[in-house]
Design an enzyme around this catalytic site. Structure first.
Site, mmCIF file in Angstrom:
data_model
loop_
_atom_site.group_PDB
_atom_site.id
_atom_site.type_symbol
_atom_site.label_atom_id
_atom_site.label_comp_id
_atom_site.label_asym_id
_atom_site.label_seq_id
_atom_site.Cartn_x
_atom_site.Cartn_y
_atom_site.Cartn_z
ATOM 1 N N SER A 33 0.810 -1.222 0.000
ATOM 2 C CA SER A 33 0.000 0.000 0.000
ATOM 3 C C SER A 33 0.838 1.264 0.000
ATOM 4 O O SER A 33 0.463 2.263 -0.624
ATOM 5 C CB SER A 33 -0.937 0.006 1.210
ATOM 6 O OG SER A 33 -1.760 -1.129 1.206
ATOM 7 N N HIS B 9 0.948 4.968 4.637
ATOM 8 C CA HIS B 9 0.249 5.426 3.434
ATOM 9 C C HIS B 9 0.609 6.869 3.087
ATOM 10 O O HIS B 9 0.920 7.182 1.928
ATOM 11 C CB HIS B 9 -1.256 5.303 3.623
ATOM 12 C CG HIS B 9 -1.728 3.891 3.689
ATOM 13 N ND1 HIS B 9 -2.793 3.493 4.464
ATOM 14 C CD2 HIS B 9 -1.267 2.767 3.092
ATOM 15 C CE1 HIS B 9 -2.983 2.185 4.322
ATOM 16 N NE2 HIS B 9 -2.062 1.727 3.495
#
Length: 540
Positions: A447, A502
């Site tokens: 991610s 992230h």
């Protein structure tokens, strides 16, 4: 990883953005049914959160797909079928989707398609008879009135009707109306006004990809710009039948001064079994278009050149985003294959949600890296995933985001950006853990690197806007921001995701892309990477 909160966020954000566009960007009077449908899905979501919160995401997603996604995609498919001349299928599909969305012109859509079928067969009176029923319709009124005049080749009347009946607000918010305006200007030979009005109303056209493409096609054909016309005919208008394509090329040639070349093509259209093509060919044989070089001033040509440069940028974006180009995104497919292979290995070694298996295969455990010197985990963790939902969502995101960026920046630079974002994400987590800001956790997932692609896409848009003065790039800058905000919401709701991983991945991707876009090649310092893990894995 729990899907329910993710689905709630996806549906919720999608509906909010749809409502915002329907009310504030486009003309809300054309989308009252869409607004009602959005509010009903939101209401259903609220009820489900009260009575059955664990199923709220799934139920909301199903309602969103049935009442919003299917009608919208179905209408696009109807347009494709019409472009291919498959009217019977288009009418059947229109009758189905109007059941799901009986407003905003959907319920009348079969009639509209039937009028187009009459038009194609040469029954102009039959087409006009249907359209006259909708001259006062709140949604279809403008289409009916303008199309009747276009069927009757009354372009001067069409231009006068738009200039006297359309309000400035409608011109700013209705791309269909602007396309009719440009058509009337082009058909009446007012090329200078056409160029200036296209530039003035470009923002309105940009609200609809279909009308923007059609606006570009009309402008470039009317000004003799063959190369962009061919690009459009081979791209968004590739579904047009050969006679229609030849007619557009003939018009372009005539506008460029090749009158006899164009007329020879148009004369051959008399035997074509397509009344639209026949009438268009007959019109231009009787009313030769203005030759652009003879009527445009130096100022007009300079503005046209500016529009052409903007189109080149837009065309590059659209071509790179086309699904057909996903097959050529070799680096993206290799990365997906590596992730899937590692996931299968996780299953074979004991399960993708087994902590010991993830640790053994290389999950990022900060004490193991910082104290035990297991730097290889920084790389390995980028290819491991916690459960089927985790890898499915990440690979879907990679499939959607990767090919566009890979085609725009090139395979080598794309790999560089992906690697730097992933390593930067993992490195940030290690640094904050070392500083005592974060507690040690077992981390897995691509991610961080994938969010790096989001940041890199934002950098690409920013670069093209600031350096190339691309208004298309400027208009798309909000898209990456929307993804980051959505991911931020997911991170707040799901404790098994890494907000730091992230956001840092997006930042590193943004910076890496800005660097490679300036043609520098940063040197990658890849460090090769034992205490047992105690914490629940997080999605990095």
């Amino acid at each position: 990883m729990e899907l329910n909160p993710i689905l709630l966020l996806i549906v919720g954000f999608s509906i909010v953005i749809t409502l915002w566009r329907a009310i504030f960007v486009l003309s809300s009077r054309y989308f009252r049914g869409l607004i009602v449908a959005c509010l009903l899905v939101l209401a259903l979501m609220g009820v489900m959160l009260v009575i059955q919160p664990d199923q709220a995401g799934t139920v909301s997603l199903i309602a969103w797909v049935i009442f919003l996604v299917i009608p919208a995609q179905g209408r696009r498919l109807v347009e494709v079928l019409v472009a291919r001349g498959r009217y019977a299928q288009a009418i059947r599909l229109a009758k189905v989707i109007r059941i799901l969305h009986p407003a905003d012109g959907y319920i009348e859509l079969p009639d509209i398609v039937q009028s187009q079928a009459f038009e194609r067969k040469g029954d102009t009176n039959g087409a006009i008879a249907i359209l006259k029923k909708y001259e006062s319709h709140p949604v279809l009124g403008i289409y009916a009135n303008t199309h009747i005049m276009r069927l009757q080749m009354r372009y001067a009347d069409l231009l006068n009707w738009i200039e006297t009946q359309a309000t400035p607000s409608e011109m700013k918010r209705d791309p269909a109306l602007v396309e009719n305006y440009l058509a009337a200007l082009g058909q009446t030979g007012q090329l200078s006004r056409m160029i200036h009005e296209f530039q003035r109303l470009h923002t309105t056209l940009n609200r609809s990809r279909a009308y923007l493409n059609l606006g570009y096609l009309r402008l470039f054909a009317s000004t003799g710009q063959r190369e962009p016309v061919e690009q459009l005919l081979n791209g968004p208008f590739r579904y047009l039948a050969p006679p229609a394509r030849q007619t557009w090329i003939a018009l372009t040639d005539m506008s460029a001064g090749k009158i006899e070349t164009g007329k020879n093509v148009l004369r051959d259209m008399g035997s074509v079994q397509d009344d639209i093509v026949q009438r268009s060919a007959a019109y231009w044989l009787q009313n030769s278009p203005a030759v652009a070089s003879q009527v445009l001033s130096a100022e007009d040509l300079a503005l046209l050149d500016s529009i052409r440069q903007e189109f080149d940028q837009y065309h590059a974006y659209e071509r790179s985003a086309a699904l057909v180009n996903n097959r050529r995104a070799y680096a993206t497919w290799v990365i997906i294959a590596l992730n899937v292979a590692m996931f299968l290995l996780e299953i074979q070694q004991g399960g993708s949600e087994n902590l010991e298996t993830l640790y053994k295969l290389g999950a990022l455990w900060p004490p193991g890296v910082l104290i035990g010197g297991e730097w290889w985990r920084v790389i390995a963790a980028m290819f491991l995933h916690l459960g089927l939902a985790h890898i499915a969502l990440n690979m879907l995101a990679l499939y959607i985001l990767g090919p566009f960026l890979e085609r725009m920046v090139g395979t080598i630079r794309y790999i560089l950006i992906y690697a730097l974002a992933g390593l930067g994400s993992m490195g940030t987590i290690l640094a904050l853990t070392q500083a005592g800001v974060l507690e040690p956790d077992l981390l897995v997932g691509a991610s961080g690197a994938i969010m790096g692609l989001v940041g890199a896409t934002a950098a690409l848009y920013l670069h093209d806007w600031r350096v190339k003065r691309s208004q298309i790039a400027r208009s798309r800058l909000l898209r990456p921001l929307f993804i980051v905000v959505t991911q931020f919401g997911v991170d707040l709701l799901i404790p098994q995701t890494s907000l730091v991983g992230h956001l840092s991945g997006a930042i590193f991707g943004f910076i890496a892309a800005l660097i490679v876009l300036r043609f520098t090649r940063p040197k990658l310092a890849l460090a090769s990477q034992k205490s047992a893990p105690q914490a629940q894995p997080q999605d990095a």
